[in-house]
Write a protein that holds these residues in place. Structure first.
Motif, PDB file in Angstrom:
ATOM      1  N   LEU A   1       0.390  -1.287  -0.415  1.00 40.95           N
ATOM      2  CA  LEU A   1       0.136   0.145  -0.072  1.00 40.95           C
ATOM      3  C   LEU A   1       0.815   1.296   0.337  1.00 40.95           C
ATOM      4  CD1 LEU A   1      -3.239   0.890   1.863  1.00 40.95           C
ATOM      5  CD2 LEU A   1      -1.606   2.551   2.309  1.00 40.95           C
TER       6      LEU A   1
ATOM      7  N   ILE B   1       2.551   1.827  -3.576  1.00 43.48           N
ATOM      8  CA  ILE B   1       2.365   2.088  -4.316  1.00 43.48           C
ATOM      9  C   ILE B   1       1.637   3.949  -4.526  1.00 43.48           C
ATOM     10  CG2 ILE B   1      -0.993   2.087  -5.313  1.00 43.48           C
ATOM     11  CD1 ILE B   1      -0.033  -0.417  -5.935  1.00 43.48           C
ATOM     12  N   SER B   2       0.488   3.845  -2.916  1.00 45.10           N
ATOM     13  CA  SER B   2       0.416   5.073  -2.610  1.00 45.10           C
ATOM     14  C   SER B   2       1.730   5.707  -3.161  1.00 45.10           C
ATOM     15  CB  SER B   2      -0.197   5.613  -1.742  1.00 45.10           C
ATOM     16  OG  SER B   2       0.134   4.988  -0.566  1.00 45.10           O
TER      17      SER B   2
ATOM     18  N   THR C   1       2.041   6.983  -6.732  1.00 51.04           N
ATOM     19  CA  THR C   1       0.535   7.497  -7.178  1.00 51.04           C
ATOM     20  C   THR C   1       0.732   9.464  -6.951  1.00 51.04           C
ATOM     21  OG1 THR C   1      -0.588   5.810  -6.722  1.00 51.04           O
ATOM     22  CG2 THR C   1      -1.605   7.272  -8.035  1.00 51.04           C
TER      23      THR C   1
ATOM     24  N   PRO D   1      -6.336  -0.031  -7.236  1.00 48.73           N
ATOM     25  CA  PRO D   1      -5.246  -0.708  -7.326  1.00 48.73           C
ATOM     26  C   PRO D   1      -5.404  -2.335  -6.090  1.00 48.73           C
ATOM     27  CG  PRO D   1      -4.341   0.785  -6.583  1.00 48.73           C
ATOM     28  CD  PRO D   1      -6.176   1.303  -7.418  1.00 48.73           C
ATOM     29  N   PHE D   2      -6.278  -1.677  -5.263  1.00 48.88           N
ATOM     30  CA  PHE D   2      -6.991  -2.807  -3.811  1.00 48.88           C
ATOM     31  C   PHE D   2      -8.168  -1.907  -3.379  1.00 48.88           C
ATOM     32  CE2 PHE D   2      -2.863  -0.962  -2.345  1.00 48.88           C
ATOM     33  CZ  PHE D   2      -3.877  -0.598  -0.988  1.00 48.88           C
TER      34      PHE D   2
ATOM     35  N   LEU E   1      -8.090   1.627  -2.108  1.00 48.71           N
ATOM     36  CA  LEU E   1      -7.810   2.641  -2.948  1.00 48.71           C
ATOM     37  C   LEU E   1      -7.714   2.642  -3.783  1.00 48.71           C
ATOM     38  CD1 LEU E   1      -5.907   4.837  -2.468  1.00 48.71           C
ATOM     39  CD2 LEU E   1      -3.620   3.095  -3.111  1.00 48.71           C
TER      40      LEU E   1
ATOM     41  N   VAL F   1      -7.312   5.664  -7.648  1.00 48.00           N
ATOM     42  CA  VAL F   1      -6.742   6.461  -7.717  1.00 48.00           C
ATOM     43  C   VAL F   1      -7.966   6.900  -8.867  1.00 48.00           C
ATOM     44  CG1 VAL F   1      -4.249   7.450  -9.184  1.00 48.00           C
ATOM     45  CG2 VAL F   1      -4.578   4.597  -7.106  1.00 48.00           C
TER      46      VAL F   1
ATOM     47  N   LEU G   1      -6.061  10.581  -4.893  1.00 51.95           N
ATOM     48  CA  LEU G   1      -6.383   9.513  -4.512  1.00 51.95           C
ATOM     49  C   LEU G   1      -7.324   9.997  -3.468  1.00 51.95           C
ATOM     50  CD1 LEU G   1      -2.574   8.931  -3.113  1.00 51.95           C
ATOM     51  CD2 LEU G   1      -3.832   7.992  -4.551  1.00 51.95           C
TER      52      LEU G   1
END
Lengths: 456, 1062
Positions: free
Chosen positions: A5, A8-9, A12, B481-482, B485, B487, B552
């Motif tokens: 997590l 990825i965050s 991004t 992505p999961f 979350l 985006v 996000l």
């Protein structure tokens, strides 16, 4: 999982933020919100400021014309006026004049901004003429507007007391944080002379359009100011300098007396075009010329029919503005006729009777029907002076000069005058050298700066 | 997470499985909101008894081909019917929509996220599709009137607008921010077809709106357009209506004096010599009325008194309003057609709509047409990757060829009341315009063009068209992505252009007058400085706007008790607006030829009317707004009982400069709410839902008009006298200029009685606008009398109550909605007040900042009515006085009265709806209390000089004793403008505004499914809608509609319409 997590965050967030990185952001946000808004920096900007006709050529104070002795109003019309104009007309002690102060200092601010632009620019060789013209123009406007401020808000010039008499604030920069202080009358007039002298050295002899200040305009303004200061030989000198460049007089025989506005804007006599802020009181229908003054124009004097038209039984309004309109926004700039009269008056005061009469007659022959004018003669310089001053009043009607003249002539018992008005059965008297020849400084100015108020 | 992986494994294995067994269908049922598998769902093949039930993992298999389709049902979920076409042969994902068990869950949109009202702390007002479509209009915004809590519509000409919870600024704009879907709409909001709208959310408090930061100070209206849904069968929806609106009631206008009285005034003035200067004026040849011409002829001995009286008396019977009504006005007809398709499979959905509107205007020759096209498609490229695309296009064309109210010019602003547009045989007549009729008759000695103005001919010759096109493109990517979350990247581009064209053919008065004015005559030769021919004025404007946003979103439930939801993102926006206008002389519309003119020379105007250069009507503008913003918003819910929320946003722009961008603190808000009814100790069966909430925070407001830098401003057109460009120094620089900041506290209670018999909310708020941009005086010796500072303050407080009642809920239903708002504003700091208090009395319709007062305060001169000679009496320093010039310049409050405010502090609506079977009738009753207005009143000065009449003339003081019956002053000559000013703005002309209005009535009949040949029309409804039928009660006794100021009130209209689904 948590690792996944955060990875990825992080990616991004990073990629999103890099879209709008602060470096590119600053450039993006530096764009001008309106193309017409400009940070003044070029000669073109200075030119645009000085070409603001409605600022520098229009809207000059009309209060002097509302207060002078060349006219009267009917009771009926007077009663419809708002209290501000009523106060001006009857010289009320409580009259305030905030608008002219603000307006004239606004002109000075704009002139200062233009000057500061010029001072920041090192002109290239092909720019030097423009640069001189612009700097000269800005100085002319600063001096010319300060001259008007001094006539309204400082006591009449008196050489003996000028250094000790409070003048008006002198603003030489556009900085609004600079403290506002009253200078002396002497310092005020020195500043006017300095600005106009510098202007005269920089300005070209001819400008196009005529609304832009020129060398003869600066010379003429100097002559006007030196006349007020009783510096007669200097006034003659600058009147000479002006008339050497431009001495053209209109032959009034070429004009059509039937026209509602016989004189055109920018006519050949105009050296610097400027008009006052129009007001109905001075318009052709409500302003009635003083009957004694009207009768002083003889039948062959063309000014009687070119300046005046009937606006009631035995009443005459003024249509002779050198700006070609009759709404009350009269011409009060500088014209060749005034400069001839300045030189004539100064010659007379310098005991040069013949030169004085020569100038007077040169002017008046153009004002009378062809072949009817008998040149003035005089027994002595004083006799010439009396005749010149009488013709000065007749020639320069509604140019706001009459009031400025009363301020300076009142000290001379021969020309001092108590003005009397009768309105609604009430008699108003205005004696010579009255303190009401000077206006109060606006209360807001006193409040912000703490400078000394005028005694009125 | 594990569950998703598990699901994916199962799905892939199922696909293999179903390939193996051809005769069976398998799939999974998931919840549309959570995307989690749903257990126990019944899948039945339509028309048969064959069915199966999903297992724990939501999976099912049914052996047999579902030829007639499937019916999927489960308790707590909406039953879904799938047609065989929608069913993929082997494997299907079915999404079921949950029905909220407790309260109906209301989804609200902030433009950044969708959230439920229940789980929020802020103040949202949601207008659903049904309520939104109750009224019939061409535009979106006016449908909100009367159904949106706290929204106030001002209809006074000049200050029209919508206001959420009063005002919070003095100098910046007062309009709320309007957001369409995700981005502010930069074009004309009237481009949007209301038929494309799904719902509207109004964001009222800091918590709701502060996500919009520096633009949220006036509240935000979020418009959500219709979207297709995954797995929805194709629907076709059709709506059409026709509206017929009454002619404007020009006989309502108080600003009219009948011909006979007007003529008597003219005779009175003529005897006083009032017209002498106009009659002898050769400088401008001003307009002189026919009666005065006749009187002048009598005086000159050209007409006998008897003939003159006969001619004048003949004029007394005319009334120009009849001609306006007959020739100029007509009933406006508005037609609307809209067609919407929508549908979706499991992988994509779509919404396509086409709309057409055709409206004629109040005046003959006015027409506007709008064509709109809208399409939105969403594609699921992967299970967790969605692409969103949208386009909306609008094309407007309008003809503006109605004849405007005639302004005679030459000093007159209204036509004399006995003017006529036609003679007895219907032939067009001339009316006085700009010059005296006698002058235009003879001025040209036959050499000039006809110089007369004939209203009816002019009306036919008008050729003004305008076109407006607007296109918005949207693109979005949503990647998950999961589960927790998401985006998103969203992009929007909008382009809009407008073209206005006014063609004045050589026959129009405008062209003829200009050509004549600029003609020069030498003997028998005329030189035309403006060439013969037509004149074309063109205006073109472009607007382009781009916005890009990255966001996000994270939402997760921890330990089944903690719901956390956070969004964060950044955004970049640019809007550029440019325009250009120009004029072409000597234009021939058939050959497209034109002529050049000399714009520089100041020409003498024909007949010694002065001199002027030819107007060029050319100008350019270019304005650019740029914003970069960062924002975050989060909420935490514990045990479905306690909710905490916080929001922050930082904006930077190109408006104020570096200091504001760097130093400014973010605008933020915080809030909390408590769902008391979810507490374990709560046992109040009559009140099953009770929630309390409180929020606090800041919003901003922007004014594009001010710059922080010391600039000079170039004028858009060159000086009329020198033909040179020119500039002026602006306000002195103030590098500390920044956004206006509005702090807001909001407290509310939401509740619902058992079975929703009564539900609603009560909210109380306080607003404190600080740092408001205002002009502050500085020493005028600096050359600038003032500078712009963030220095004014305004406060506001109020209350919004919304109550929904289900009075009967059986076969016969009666529901009511009550909206009630209270709002009051006060200016608490403003340093640029005038010391001349006598200049303050006015109409009170525009913001007039005075410390300690309502910004819309109505201020009057204290009045002691009339004295025994008919003069209005006021007060000077507390003593009765008729010194009007002193009263109108008073510096003392003692001589004035503050009557109140022109904005009603109390207002709202009551909306009952009865329904029985397919019939439904509802009426919206609006009310406004506690406000005042000033009626238009008589000014003799205006009557004498501008021909502006007023009905009060008939009530004027005429003889001693009349002062006991009337407040209208006597007629005096000459008119004293100070006396007029005093009377017009004295207490005598103030009236109480309170009123109750029947705003509209809607009658709808909805039929069930109708079969027509092979088509089935579902839920077809026919409706009749009456807009503004009338005022039920008003406080003033003079029949004035105070909501329209001194202008004509809005007319009544009736609409007929039909809606159906295929």
């Amino acid at each position: 999982m948590a690792l996944f997590l955060s990875k990825i965050s992080r990616i991004t967030i990073f990629s999103l933020l890099s879209l709008f990185s602060m470096a590119s952001c600053k450039k993006f946000l530096d764009a001008k919100p309106d193309k017409k808004l400009v940070l003044p920096s070029t000669l073109q900007d200075a030119q645009a400021l000085l070409d603001n006709y409605s600022l520098f050529n229009e809207g000059y104070p009309s209060v002097a014309a509302q207060s002078d002795d060349d006219f009267y109003l009917t009771d009926i019309y007077f009663n419809t006026l708002n209290i501000r104009n009523q106060n001006y007309h009857v010289w009320a002690k409580e009259a305030t004049n905030d608008a002219d102060w603000s307006r004239l200092y606004q002109n000075i601010l704009n002139a200062n901004v233009a000057l500061e632009i010029c001072e920041k620019i090192q002109p290239a060789s092909n720019e030097i003429n423009d640069w001189n013209r612009l700097k000269g123009g800005a100085l002319f406007y600063r001096g010319y507007n300060l001259y008007h401020i001094a006539q309204l808000f400082a006591k009449p010039y008196n050489k003996a007391t000028a250094a000790a008499t409070p003048g008006v604030p002198i603003k030489l920069t556009s900085n609004i944080n600079e403290p506002v202080v009253r200078s002396s009358v002497e310092a005020t007039y020195n500043q006017i002379i300095n600005d106009l002298t510098d202007a005269a050295s920089l300005l070209p002899s001819i400008t196009s359009p005529l609304s832009r200040p020129s060398k003869p305009a600066a010379f003429a303004a100097l002559a006007k100011v030196y006349l007020i200061m009783d510096e007669y030989s200097l006034a003659v000198k600058f009147a000479d300098s002006c008339l050497n460049i431009n001495n053209s007089l209109i032959d009034y025989n070429t004009l059509n007396v039937a026209n509602t506005a016989p004189f055109g804007r920018f006519n050949t006599e105009v050296i610097f075009p400027a008009v006052i802020l129009g007001t109905g009181m001075l318009g052709v229908t409500n302003w009635h010329v003083d009957s004694v003054l009207y009768r002083s124009y003889t039948a062959n004097d063309l000014r009687r029919s070119l300046y005046f038209q009937s606006n009631g039984v035995g009443m005459y309004g003024f249509k002779g503005s050198y700006d070609g309109i009759t709404t009350g926004a009269h011409f009060n700039g500088i014209a060749v006729d005034e400069i001839y009269l300045i030189r004539a008056e100064c010659y007379a005061r310098l005991n040069n009777k013949d030169a004085a009469l020569s100038d007077l007659n040169t002017l008046l022959v153009k004002r009378w029907k062809t072949g009817t004018f008998i040149p003035y003669t005089a027994v002595n310089p004083d006799d010439a002076l009396i005749k010149i001053l009488s013709e000065r009043r007749k020639e320069l009607v509604l140019r706001t000069l009459r009031w400025y003249d009363l301020r300076r002539l009142n000290t001379d018992p021969r020309f001092a005058k108590t003005i009397i008005r009768k309105l609604n059965g009430q008699v108003y008297q205005f004696p010579p050298e009255d303190s009401r020849y000077t206006f109060y400084i606006p209360i807001t100015v006193i409040a912000f700066s703490g400078i000394e108020q005028n005694n009125r | 997470m594990n569950r998703i992986y598990f699901l994916l494994i199962i799905i892939t294995s199922c696909v293999q499985l179903s390939i193996a067994q051809n005769n069976t269908l398998s799939g999974v049922v998931v919840s549309v909101t959570t995307k989690l598998p749903v257990e126990g769902v019944t899948i039945q093949i339509k028309g048969t008894t064959q069915k199966t039930v999903t297992g724990k993992d939501g999976l099912f298999t049914i052996s047999a081909q579902p030829i007639a389709g499937l019916v999927i049902s489960h308790i707590g979920y909406k039953t879904l019917q799938l047609k065989s076409d929608d069913i993929k042969p082997l494997y299907i994902i079915i999404e079921l929509e949950q029905i909220s068990v407790t309260m109906q869950e209301v989804t609200v949109s902030t433009g950044y996220q969708e959230t439920t009202k229940e789980s929020s702390t802020g103040s949202f007002d949601k207008i659903d599709n049904k309520l939104f479509n109750r009224s019939v209009t061409t535009d979106v915004i006016s449908r909100l009137e009367g159904i949106t809590s706290s929204l106030y519509f001002s209809k006074v000409s000049g200050t029209q607008g919508i206001f959420i919870r009063g005002i919070s600024t003095i100098r910046a704009g007062t309009s709320p921010l309007i957001v369409v879907d995700n981005f502010p709409y930069e074009g004309d909001i009237n481009n949007i077809n209301p038929n494309d709208i799904e719902s509207i959310t109004v964001l009222k408090d800091a918590a709701a709106a502060s996500i919009w930061g520096a633009k949220a100070g006036n509240g935000v209206i979020v418009i959500t357009t219709k979207k297709g849904k995954y797995g929805q069968k194709q629907q076709l929806h059709f709506n059409s209506s026709i509206t017929i609106q009454q002619k404007p009631d020009i006989f309502y206008d108080r600003n009219f004096l009948n011909a006979s009285d007007f003529i008597d005034v003219e005779k009175f003035l003529f005897d006083k010599g009032f017209y002498n200067s106009n009659l002898s004026n050769t400088a401008s040849r001003p307009v002189v009325s026919p009666v005065v011409e006749i009187l002048a002829k009598v005086r000159a001995g050209l007409v006998t008194q008897v003939d003159a009286d006969r001619q004048i008396n003949a004029l007394r019977k005319f009334d120009v309003r009849n001609d306006y009504e007959k020739y100029v006005y007509n009933e406006a007809v508005k037609q609307q057609y809209a067609l919407n398709f929508s549908g979706g499979s499991s992988l994509m959905n779509y919404q396509v709509s086409i709309g057409y509107d055709n409206n004629t205007g109040d005046r003959n020759g006015e027409l506007s047409e709008r064509f709109t096209f809208y399409a939105a498609n969403n594609y699921k490229l992967l299970r967790n990757l969605e692409i969103q695309s949208g386009i909306s296009y609008s094309n407007n064309k309008s003809l503006d060829n109605g004849l405007a109210d005639i302004n005679p010019g030459g000093g007159k602003s209204f036509l004399y009341p006995y003017a006529r547009f036609t003679d007895d045989n219907g032939n067009p007549l001339t009316v006085e315009k700009d010059y005296r009729m006698g002058y235009v008759d003879t001025a040209g000695a036959g050499l000039l063009l006809d110089w007369k103005y004939r209203p009816l001919d002019e009306m036919k010759l008008r050729d003004n068209t305008a076109g407006l096109q607007d296109i918005v493109l949207k693109l979005g990517i949503k990647y998950q992505p999961f589960k927790a979350l998401q985006v998103e990247i969203k992009y929007q581009s909008e382009k809009s252009n407008q073209d206005t064209r006014s063609y004045y053919s050589s026959k129009t008065y405008l062209s003829r007058n200009l050509i004549n004015r600029y003609s020069q005559r030498t003997g028998g030769i005329i030189k035309n400085n403006i060439p013969l021919g037509g004149i074309l004025d063109s205006y073109h404007s472009d607007l382009s706007s781009y916005a890009l946003r990255g966001q996000l979103s994270y939402s997760q439930t921890f330990s089944k008790l903690h719901d956390v939801s956070v969004i964060a993102g950044s955004e970049i926006r640019e809007t550029q607006a440019t325009s250009q206008r120009s004029r072409t002389y000597g234009y021939n519309d058939n050959l497209l030829t034109f002529s050049n003119v000399d714009y520089i020379t100041s020409f003498p105007l024909f007949g010694n009317l002065g001199s002027a250069a030819i107007p060029s009507n050319t100008g350019f503008t270019d304005v650019l707004d740029r914003f970069v913003s960062f924002y975050a918003n989060g909420s935490w819910t514990y045990g479905k009982k306690y909710i905490l929320s916080a929001s922050a946003r930082k904006d930077a722009s190109n408006l104020f400069g570096v200091n504001a961008n760097h130093k400014g603190t973010p605008l933020w808000s915080a809030g909390g709410s408590w769902i008391i009814s979810n507490e374990s100790f709560y046992h109040v069966p009559v009140l099953p839902f009770l929630k309390a909430r409180i929020t606090w925070g800041y919003n901003g407001n922007v004014n594009n008009g001010f710059s922080a830098l010391s600039t000079i401003l170039y004028y858009s057109s060159p000086s009329a006298i020198t033909n040179l460009p020119y500039a002026l120094t602006g306000y002195p620089s103030n590098p500390d200029l920044r956004w206006e900041k509005i702090r807001m506290l909001n407290m509310g209670i939401d509740f619902s009685l058992k079975n929703d018999i009564i539900s609603g909310s009560i909210e109380y708020y306080r607003k404190n606008g600080t740092d408001l941009l205002s002009v502050e005086p500085i020493d005028p010796t600096t050359g600038s009398g003032s500078m712009i500072k963030n220095a004014a303050n305004i406060t506001g407080k109020g209350m919004d109550i919304k109550l929904n009642c289900k009075i009967f809920d059986g076969k016969f239903k009666l529901n009511t909605q009550l909206l009630f708002s209270y709002v009051t504003n006060k200016v608490t700091r403003y340093l640029n007040a005038s010391s001349i208090k006598g200049s303050l009395p006015g109409y009170g319709y525009s913001i007039n900042p005075i410390e300690g007062m309502d910004p819309y305060a109505l201020i009057s001169y204290r009045s002691a009515m009339l004295d025994s000679s008919g003069n209005p009496v006021g007060y000077l320093s507390g003593i009765r006085s008729t010194n009007y010039s002193a009263i109108t310049n008073t510096t003392s409050w003692d001589d004035l009265v503050v009557n109140g405010t022109t904005r009603p502090p109390y207002y709202g609506n009551f909306l009952p709806t009865f329904s029985w079977k397919g019939f439904s009738i509802s009426a919206n009753i609006s009310f406004k209390f506690g406000y005042y207005f000033r009626k238009s009143s008589l000014s003799y000065y205006a009557l004498f000089n501008s021909w502006a009449g007023n009905i009060d003339f008939e009530k004027r003081w005429q003889k001693p004793g009349d002062e006991n019956y009337t407040t209208v002053p006597s007629m005096v000559y000459p008119a004293n403008s100070n006396r007029e000013q005093f009377y017009q703005f004295s207490e005598a002309t103030v009236e109480k505004g309170d009123l109750v209005r029947l705003q509209d009535i809607n009658f709808t009949y909805t039929a069930g499914t109708i079969k027509f040949k092979n088509y089935r029309l579902q839920a077809t409804s026919l409706y009749i809608y009456a807009n503004n039928p009338g005022i039920i009660w008003r406080a003033n006794k003079q029949g004035i509609d105070p909501d329209y100021g001194t202008h004509l009130p809005g007319q009544s209209a009736i609409s007929f319409g039909v809606k159906t689904n295929f």
